[in-house]
Design an enzyme around this catalytic site. Structure first.
Site, mmCIF file in Angstrom:
data_model
loop_
_atom_site.group_PDB
_atom_site.id
_atom_site.type_symbol
_atom_site.label_atom_id
_atom_site.label_comp_id
_atom_site.label_asym_id
_atom_site.label_seq_id
_atom_site.Cartn_x
_atom_site.Cartn_y
_atom_site.Cartn_z
ATOM 1 N N ARG A 106 -4.873 81.345 42.164
ATOM 2 C CA ARG A 106 -4.914 79.921 41.739
ATOM 3 C C ARG A 106 -5.370 79.171 42.897
ATOM 4 O O ARG A 106 -4.959 79.262 44.065
ATOM 5 C CB ARG A 106 -3.534 79.481 41.452
ATOM 6 C CG ARG A 106 -3.383 78.186 40.638
ATOM 7 C CD ARG A 106 -2.132 78.394 39.710
ATOM 8 N NE ARG A 106 -1.183 77.515 40.586
ATOM 9 C CZ ARG A 106 -0.007 76.883 40.054
ATOM 10 N NH1 ARG A 106 0.038 76.576 38.923
ATOM 11 N NH2 ARG A 106 1.097 76.516 40.755
ATOM 12 N N ARG A 154 -2.637 76.617 47.306
ATOM 13 C CA ARG A 154 -1.360 75.687 47.711
ATOM 14 C C ARG A 154 -0.466 76.705 48.491
ATOM 15 O O ARG A 154 -0.250 77.881 48.364
ATOM 16 C CB ARG A 154 -0.610 75.594 46.334
ATOM 17 C CG ARG A 154 -1.059 74.331 45.839
ATOM 18 C CD ARG A 154 -0.743 73.985 44.204
ATOM 19 N NE ARG A 154 0.919 74.152 44.229
ATOM 20 C CZ ARG A 154 1.381 74.152 43.088
ATOM 21 N NH1 ARG A 154 0.633 73.733 41.874
ATOM 22 N NH2 ARG A 154 2.778 74.237 42.912
ATOM 23 N N ARG A 164 10.478 79.948 42.941
ATOM 24 C CA ARG A 164 10.020 79.014 41.997
ATOM 25 C C ARG A 164 10.159 79.390 40.575
ATOM 26 O O ARG A 164 10.844 78.564 39.737
ATOM 27 C CB ARG A 164 8.480 78.522 41.901
ATOM 28 C CG ARG A 164 8.271 77.615 43.300
ATOM 29 C CD ARG A 164 6.864 77.674 43.695
ATOM 30 N NE ARG A 164 5.957 76.848 42.624
ATOM 31 C CZ ARG A 164 4.606 77.139 42.602
ATOM 32 N NH1 ARG A 164 4.069 78.044 43.342
ATOM 33 N NH2 ARG A 164 4.147 76.631 41.741
ATOM 34 N N ARG A 212 12.380 68.381 34.644
ATOM 35 C CA ARG A 212 12.529 69.623 35.198
ATOM 36 C C ARG A 212 13.932 70.132 35.413
ATOM 37 O O ARG A 212 14.660 71.225 35.794
ATOM 38 C CB ARG A 212 11.917 69.860 36.798
ATOM 39 C CG ARG A 212 10.580 70.839 36.608
ATOM 40 C CD ARG A 212 10.090 70.771 37.974
ATOM 41 N NE ARG A 212 9.228 71.561 38.655
ATOM 42 C CZ ARG A 212 8.059 71.744 38.394
ATOM 43 N NH1 ARG A 212 7.324 70.466 37.969
ATOM 44 N NH2 ARG A 212 7.133 72.625 38.757
ATOM 45 N N LYS A 243 0.758 75.109 32.117
ATOM 46 C CA LYS A 243 0.792 73.780 31.588
ATOM 47 C C LYS A 243 0.041 72.577 31.909
ATOM 48 O O LYS A 243 -0.454 71.802 31.237
ATOM 49 C CB LYS A 243 2.274 73.286 31.514
ATOM 50 C CG LYS A 243 2.605 73.178 33.051
ATOM 51 C CD LYS A 243 4.584 72.742 32.836
ATOM 52 C CE LYS A 243 4.939 72.565 34.241
ATOM 53 N NZ LYS A 243 4.292 73.299 35.531
HETATM 54 P P1 ADP Z 1 4.356 74.275 39.299
HETATM 55 O O1 ADP Z 1 4.451 73.952 37.851
HETATM 56 O O2 ADP Z 1 3.003 75.060 39.347
HETATM 57 O O3 ADP Z 1 5.603 75.075 39.887
HETATM 58 P P2 ADP Z 1 4.248 71.707 39.959
HETATM 59 O O4 ADP Z 1 2.629 71.156 40.540
HETATM 60 O O5 ADP Z 1 4.399 71.084 38.986
HETATM 61 O O6 ADP Z 1 4.057 73.254 40.214
HETATM 62 O O7 ADP Z 1 5.033 71.176 41.074
HETATM 63 C C1 ADP Z 1 5.164 71.531 42.378
HETATM 64 C C2 ADP Z 1 6.586 71.227 43.197
HETATM 65 O O8 ADP Z 1 6.798 70.012 43.015
HETATM 66 C C3 ADP Z 1 7.689 72.069 42.820
HETATM 67 O O9 ADP Z 1 7.780 73.142 43.140
HETATM 68 C C4 ADP Z 1 8.650 70.973 42.859
HETATM 69 O O10 ADP Z 1 9.208 71.219 44.268
HETATM 70 C C5 ADP Z 1 8.239 69.651 43.030
HETATM 71 N N1 ADP Z 1 8.305 68.923 41.790
HETATM 72 C C6 ADP Z 1 7.395 68.623 40.975
HETATM 73 N N2 ADP Z 1 7.904 67.977 39.764
HETATM 74 C C7 ADP Z 1 9.031 68.025 40.007
HETATM 75 C C8 ADP Z 1 10.269 67.352 39.237
HETATM 76 N N3 ADP Z 1 10.031 66.939 38.098
HETATM 77 N N4 ADP Z 1 11.521 67.557 39.659
HETATM 78 C C9 ADP Z 1 11.767 67.995 40.943
HETATM 79 N N5 ADP Z 1 10.577 68.656 41.800
HETATM 80 C C10 ADP Z 1 9.443 68.575 41.254
#
Ligand code: ADP
Ligand code: ZN
Length: 210
Positions: free
Chosen positions: A123, A156, A167, A88, A13
């Site tokens: 990644r 990461r 996750r 989320r 995404k």
């Molecule tokens: P991905 O979609 O690859 O899991 P992101 O880069 O979007 O990773 O997010 C990495 C981490 O940041 C998530 O696993 C979470 O811990 C935190 N995070 C990001 N956006 C949110 C959100 N909207 N609410 C809660 N935690 C978030």
């Protein structure tokens, strides 16, 4: 146009949000990137968020909602934005509604869990600007160096296989219910993630414009 890009971790995404925001000239707002930046800078938010992120859990709603609210109030978001990684949880979606934020479209990128775990190990992310790459599907021009800013690209911490499983579980439990939330409001469009990034982009752009 205000949009949300929804999908499991590693479904692409973020990559697709970047493509569409260039096309429409609106910012892609990644809460994951904002949090990683906060962690790297050792801010108060970063200190609070790190343990949740490293464990593959969500950062508490009250922390992330405040950050997002400030970000979309910035002048560059006036003509629209793509939210990548927010909301989320249903509580976050309700918070957007109560802020009076109008969402035009929610684009879900659907990729099966088995495909995701296989892809995640390749990644890489720029430690400075947050651009994302994949050693096989989206390599940097120079190995290990970000195309955009020249800084180092790294794996990461939360892309380790155990954390990826956590996750995915978090995604199915907490985030997937948003599909119903936006479907029932007539906003959801689902795009099947393709083998090639460019093929997915074509479908995403068609969904955005359609
Ligand atoms: P991905 O979609 O690859 O899991 P992101 O880069 O979007 O990773 O997010 C990495 C981490 O940041 C998530 O696993 C979470 O811990 C935190 N995070 C990001 N956006 C949110 C959100 N909207 N609410 C809660 N935690 C978030
Ligand atoms: Zn960079």
């Amino acid at each position: 146009m205000n949009m949300i890009f929804l999908g499991a971790p590693g479904a692409g995404k973020g990559t697709q949000a970047e493509v569409v925001c260039k096309e429409l000239n609106i910012p892609a707002i990644s809460t994951g990137n904002m949090l990683r930046e906060a962690v790297a800078n050792g801010t108060e938010v970063g200190l609070k968020a790190k343990a949740f992120m490293d464990a593959g859990d969500l950062v508490p709603d009250e922390i992330i909602i405040g950050i997002l609210k400030d970000r979309i109030a910035q002048p560059d978001a006036k003509n629209g934005f793509i939210l990548d990684g927010f909301p989320r949880t249903v509580a976050q979606a309700e918070a957007l509604d109560s802020m009076g934020v109008q969402i035009d479209k929610v684009v879900e990128i659907n990729v099966a869990d088995e495909k995701i775990t296989a892809r995640m190990s390749g990644r890489r992310v720029c430690e400075k600007c947050g651009n994302s790459y994949h050693i096989e599907f989206k390599p940097t021009k120079v190995e290990g160096i970000c195309d955009a800013c020249g800084a180092k690209v790294v794996q990461r911490i939360d892309d380790k296989p155990e954390t990826v499983q956590a996750r995915l579980k978090t995604y199915h439990e907490k985030t997937a219910p948003l599909k119903d939330y936006y479907q029932s409001r007539g906003k959801l469009v689902t795009v099947e993630g393709q083998e090639e990034i460019a093929d997915t982009s074509k479908l995403v752009l068609a969904a955005v414009k359609g």
